[in-house]
Design a protein around this motif. Structure first.
Motif, PDB file in Angstrom:
ATOM      1  N   VAL A  62       0.966  -1.263   0.003  1.00 49.64           N
ATOM      2  CA  VAL A  62       0.107  -0.048   0.172  1.00 49.64           C
ATOM      3  C   VAL A  62       0.675   1.175  -0.053  1.00 49.64           C
ATOM      4  CG1 VAL A  62      -1.754   1.368   1.276  1.00 49.64           C
ATOM      5  CG2 VAL A  62      -1.772  -1.223   1.263  1.00 49.64           C
ATOM      6  N   ALA A  63       2.018   1.081   0.937  1.00 44.93           N
ATOM      7  CA  ALA A  63       2.883   2.387   0.919  1.00 44.93           C
ATOM      8  C   ALA A  63       3.617   2.450  -0.492  1.00 44.93           C
ATOM      9  CB  ALA A  63       3.960   2.194   1.852  1.00 44.93           C
ATOM     10  N   LEU A  64       3.929   1.412  -1.058  1.00 46.95           N
ATOM     11  CA  LEU A  64       4.538   1.543  -2.638  1.00 46.95           C
ATOM     12  C   LEU A  64       3.378   2.176  -3.518  1.00 46.95           C
ATOM     13  CD1 LEU A  64       6.465  -1.806  -3.757  1.00 46.95           C
ATOM     14  CD2 LEU A  64       7.372   0.442  -3.315  1.00 46.95           C
ATOM     15  N   ALA A  65       2.249   1.684  -3.379  1.00 46.31           N
ATOM     16  CA  ALA A  65       1.482   2.421  -4.447  1.00 46.31           C
ATOM     17  C   ALA A  65       1.171   3.779  -4.253  1.00 46.31           C
ATOM     18  CB  ALA A  65      -0.033   1.658  -4.167  1.00 46.31           C
ATOM     19  N   ARG A 123       2.911   8.646   5.962  1.00 46.45           N
ATOM     20  CA  ARG A 123       2.119   8.117   7.118  1.00 46.45           C
ATOM     21  C   ARG A 123       1.999   6.655   6.492  1.00 46.45           C
ATOM     22  NH1 ARG A 123      -1.766  11.055   9.651  1.00 46.45           N
ATOM     23  NH2 ARG A 123      -2.211   9.140  10.858  1.00 46.45           N
ATOM     24  N   LEU A 124       1.808   6.419   5.339  1.00 48.14           N
ATOM     25  CA  LEU A 124       1.625   4.970   4.865  1.00 48.14           C
ATOM     26  C   LEU A 124       2.935   4.086   5.059  1.00 48.14           C
ATOM     27  CD1 LEU A 124      -0.813   5.377   1.931  1.00 48.14           C
ATOM     28  CD2 LEU A 124      -1.157   4.255   4.215  1.00 48.14           C
ATOM     29  N   VAL A 125       4.070   4.978   4.914  1.00 49.63           N
ATOM     30  CA  VAL A 125       5.509   4.222   4.855  1.00 49.63           C
ATOM     31  C   VAL A 125       5.462   3.849   6.342  1.00 49.63           C
ATOM     32  CG1 VAL A 125       7.939   4.477   4.841  1.00 49.63           C
ATOM     33  CG2 VAL A 125       6.436   5.311   2.981  1.00 49.63           C
ATOM     34  N   ASP A 126       5.277   4.982   7.286  1.00 54.19           N
ATOM     35  CA  ASP A 126       5.283   4.795   8.685  1.00 54.19           C
ATOM     36  C   ASP A 126       4.714   3.711   9.465  1.00 54.19           C
ATOM     37  OD1 ASP A 126       7.161   6.905   8.980  1.00 54.19           O
ATOM     38  OD2 ASP A 126       5.638   8.316   9.805  1.00 54.19           O
ATOM     39  N   GLU A 127       3.567   3.579   8.858  1.00 52.63           N
ATOM     40  CA  GLU A 127       2.412   2.446   9.454  1.00 52.63           C
ATOM     41  C   GLU A 127       3.023   1.144   8.920  1.00 52.63           C
ATOM     42  OE1 GLU A 127       0.413   3.091  11.246  1.00 52.63           O
ATOM     43  OE2 GLU A 127      -0.923   1.308  11.291  1.00 52.63           O
ATOM     44  N   ILE A 131       4.173  -1.895  11.682  1.00 53.42           N
ATOM     45  CA  ILE A 131       3.657  -3.211  11.519  1.00 53.42           C
ATOM     46  C   ILE A 131       4.704  -4.254  11.451  1.00 53.42           C
ATOM     47  CG2 ILE A 131       2.274  -4.841  10.192  1.00 53.42           C
ATOM     48  CD1 ILE A 131       0.467  -2.527   9.180  1.00 53.42           C
ATOM     49  N   CYS A 132       5.895  -3.802  10.668  1.00 50.77           N
ATOM     50  CA  CYS A 132       7.064  -4.725  10.497  1.00 50.77           C
ATOM     51  C   CYS A 132       7.717  -4.715  11.837  1.00 50.77           C
ATOM     52  CB  CYS A 132       8.031  -4.256   9.464  1.00 50.77           C
ATOM     53  SG  CYS A 132       9.233  -5.288   8.764  1.00 50.77           S
ATOM     54  N   GLU A 133       8.201  -3.661  12.424  1.00 57.32           N
ATOM     55  CA  GLU A 133       8.606  -3.876  13.564  1.00 57.32           C
ATOM     56  C   GLU A 133       7.558  -4.275  14.806  1.00 57.32           C
ATOM     57  OE1 GLU A 133      11.847  -3.091  13.829  1.00 57.32           O
ATOM     58  OE2 GLU A 133      11.844  -3.577  16.167  1.00 57.32           O
ATOM     59  N   GLU A 134       6.554  -4.205  14.877  1.00 54.91           N
ATOM     60  CA  GLU A 134       5.687  -5.028  15.828  1.00 54.91           C
ATOM     61  C   GLU A 134       5.837  -6.190  15.783  1.00 54.91           C
ATOM     62  OE1 GLU A 134       1.708  -3.243  15.532  1.00 54.91           O
ATOM     63  OE2 GLU A 134       2.452  -1.390  15.698  1.00 54.91           O
ATOM     64  N   ASP A 135       5.837  -6.833  14.349  1.00 54.84           N
ATOM     65  CA  ASP A 135       5.795  -8.245  14.087  1.00 54.84           C
ATOM     66  C   ASP A 135       7.135  -8.828  14.775  1.00 54.84           C
ATOM     67  OD1 ASP A 135       4.607 -10.235  12.694  1.00 54.84           O
ATOM     68  OD2 ASP A 135       6.300 -10.624  11.586  1.00 54.84           O
ATOM     69  N   ARG A 136       8.184  -7.929  14.469  1.00 51.59           N
ATOM     70  CA  ARG A 136       9.498  -8.748  15.155  1.00 51.59           C
ATOM     71  C   ARG A 136       9.568  -8.822  16.779  1.00 51.59           C
ATOM     72  NH1 ARG A 136      12.550  -4.891  11.299  1.00 51.59           N
ATOM     73  NH2 ARG A 136      12.705  -6.298   9.583  1.00 51.59           N
ATOM     74  N   GLU A 137       8.880  -7.777  17.236  1.00 51.25           N
ATOM     75  CA  GLU A 137       8.786  -7.767  18.585  1.00 51.25           C
ATOM     76  C   GLU A 137       7.825  -8.892  19.179  1.00 51.25           C
ATOM     77  OE1 GLU A 137       8.029  -3.749  19.889  1.00 51.25           O
ATOM     78  OE2 GLU A 137      10.000  -3.010  19.171  1.00 51.25           O
ATOM     79  N   LEU A 138       6.647  -9.057  18.688  1.00 52.77           N
ATOM     80  CA  LEU A 138       5.953  -9.892  18.969  1.00 52.77           C
ATOM     81  C   LEU A 138       6.238 -11.417  18.770  1.00 52.77           C
ATOM     82  CD1 LEU A 138       3.522 -11.175  16.737  1.00 52.77           C
ATOM     83  CD2 LEU A 138       2.738  -9.134  16.661  1.00 52.77           C
ATOM     84  N   SER A 139       6.953 -11.458  17.652  1.00 48.12           N
ATOM     85  CA  SER A 139       7.591 -12.855  17.426  1.00 48.12           C
ATOM     86  C   SER A 139       8.398 -13.523  18.743  1.00 48.12           C
ATOM     87  CB  SER A 139       8.286 -12.995  16.252  1.00 48.12           C
ATOM     88  OG  SER A 139       7.678 -13.029  15.065  1.00 48.12           O
ATOM     89  N   ARG A 140       9.423 -12.493  19.158  1.00 48.45           N
ATOM     90  CA  ARG A 140       9.987 -12.666  20.294  1.00 48.45           C
ATOM     91  C   ARG A 140       9.035 -12.974  21.699  1.00 48.45           C
ATOM     92  NH1 ARG A 140      15.552 -12.806  18.633  1.00 48.45           N
ATOM     93  NH2 ARG A 140      15.406 -11.786  16.685  1.00 48.45           N
ATOM     94  N   ARG A 141       8.051 -12.476  21.880  1.00 44.16           N
ATOM     95  CA  ARG A 141       7.152 -12.563  22.991  1.00 44.16           C
ATOM     96  C   ARG A 141       6.521 -13.977  22.819  1.00 44.16           C
ATOM     97  NH1 ARG A 141       6.000  -7.030  22.599  1.00 44.16           N
ATOM     98  NH2 ARG A 141       3.964  -7.336  21.332  1.00 44.16           N
ATOM     99  N   ILE A 142       5.916 -14.459  21.472  1.00 37.30           N
ATOM    100  CA  ILE A 142       5.360 -15.628  21.405  1.00 37.30           C
ATOM    101  C   ILE A 142       6.617 -16.834  21.750  1.00 37.30           C
ATOM    102  CG2 ILE A 142       4.820 -17.273  19.572  1.00 37.30           C
ATOM    103  CD1 ILE A 142       3.661 -14.697  17.925  1.00 37.30           C
TER     104      ILE A 142
END
Ligand code: MRU
Length: 352
Positions: A62-65, A123-127, A131-142
């Motif tokens: 979406v950010a690329l678009a 804003r779309l790039v930041d979002e 999402i990417c950074e949250e995924d890295r962090e939540l994988s560690r919590r899992i």
């Protein structure tokens, strides 16, 4: 264990750089994608795959678009972004993470305080980066939440690839294994090859061997025999979508694995981000199941193994009923049955 984890997908200066998973285990190749249509094709072809990773890819698409749009006005840009979102969502219907991540981006795009095209693009790039950074962090919590369920010396059977390659980094089912090994436990992994596209044979064994984790590859149909021999202490798999009652959609072949685990009294764990829960679905019967090309079964490595014209049933996912799932390991804690009430956000377990 070697600790570096490959970054499956990254945003680097207006380009999406992803590991082309169709080239593994032969070679680790990074592919630069500059257009959302090309990214949609990469998702369809499973160059980038795994529910959380395609969620990240969708938001980056979406950010690329937005970055590549030649719209003259903010309204036109918003409509280009919506069209790109629709295309990206249509690529793979089962993993709810794809829709979830893209809808997050669309909410940002709809923010009325945005003043101009540049701001919307930023804003779309930041979002997407969040999402990417949250995924890295939540994988560690899992990983941390699940590692307590493994004991030193355990044999763990897994299906498909729910590792670093299926997420931004580190994984879900394999995160539990990584975290247990980091805690000093010895774990032996049994990797189902995962017909028809062999994500287990090509990707899970590669990931395990990259990290020096003991792994044995077996045909999907050998899993029950490994259990009968007493080699498997736990089964841990990922998920593409979890209904409110705890029914789990995951790679085809997961359901028979759960049946075999049940027969042998072996715990069957599902590891996934909490965002893989689809609270709109009461049970798994309405989870859309992607059906893929017949070529995936009638050919192997481009070589035809079935008669031309044969009828084919090739669902990419199946649904494991909640009653066969011992626990669901998430970034916010470990859920146990009855899932119906416990999976709802307000009743999340503590200890995340
Ligand atoms: O078709 P794929 O390779 O995208 O299927 C992947 C799976 O089924 C995974 O188990 C699931 O997405 C969870 S990945 C952390």
């Amino acid at each position: 264990m070697r600790n570096e984890h490959v970054k499956t997908i990254e945003w680097t200066g207006g380009v999406v750089r992803l590991v082309d998973q169709t080239r593994l285990p032969g070679e680790l190749v990074f592919k630069d994608v500059t257009d959302h249509r090309q990214l949609a094709e990469s998702i369809r072809r499973l160059e980038v795959r795994g529910a959380p990773a395609i969620g990240v890819a969708g938001a980056m698409g979406v950010a690329l678009a937005a970055a590549k749009s030649d719209a003259d006005s903010l309204d036109e840009l918003r409509s280009d972004v919506r069209a790109a979102a629709e295309l990206l969502i249509s690529t793979r219907p089962t993993a709810v993470n794809l829709r979830w991540a893209i809808e997050r981006s669309l909410r940002v795009a709809g923010d009325e305080s945005i003043r101009d095209r540049d701001e919307l693009g930023r804003r779309l790039v930041d979002e997407a980066l969040s999402i990417c950074e949250e995924d890295r962090e939540l994988s560690r919590r899992i990983g941390r939440n699940g590692a307590v369920l493994l004991s030193d010396g355990d044999g763990v059977l897994t299906h498909c690839n729910a590792g670093g390659l299926a997420t931004a980094e580190y994984g879900t089912a394999l995160a539990v294994i990584y975290a247990a090994v980091e805690e000093g436990k010895r774990v032996h992994v049994y990797a189902d090859e995962t017909r028809p596209l062999l994500q287990g044979a090509r990707l899970t064994t590669w990931e395990m061997m990259q990290h020096g984790i003991d792994v044995t590859l077996l045909c999907d149909s050998a899993a029950a025999s490994a259990m009968a021999r007493g080699w498997v202490n736990e089964v841990i798999v990922g998920a593409d979508r979890i209904a409110r009652n705890g029914d789990v959609a995951n790679k085809i072949g997961t359901f028979p694995l759960a049946l075999a685990a049940h027969r042998h009294g072996i715990p069957f764990y599902v590891a996934a981000p909490y965002s893989t829960l689809d609270p709109s679905l009461p049970d798994g019967t309405t989870i859309p199941i992607e059906e893929r090309s017949s070529d995936e079964i009638t050919t192997i490595g481009g070589f035809r193994v079935a008669p031309v014209g044969v009828k084919v049933f090739n669902p990419a996912f199946d649904v494991t009923p909640a009653e066969l799932v011992t626990a669901i390991i998430t970034d916010v804690g470990v859920f146990r049955p009855p899932y119906g009430p416990s999976l709802l956000a307000k009743n999340r377990p503590s200890g995340a």
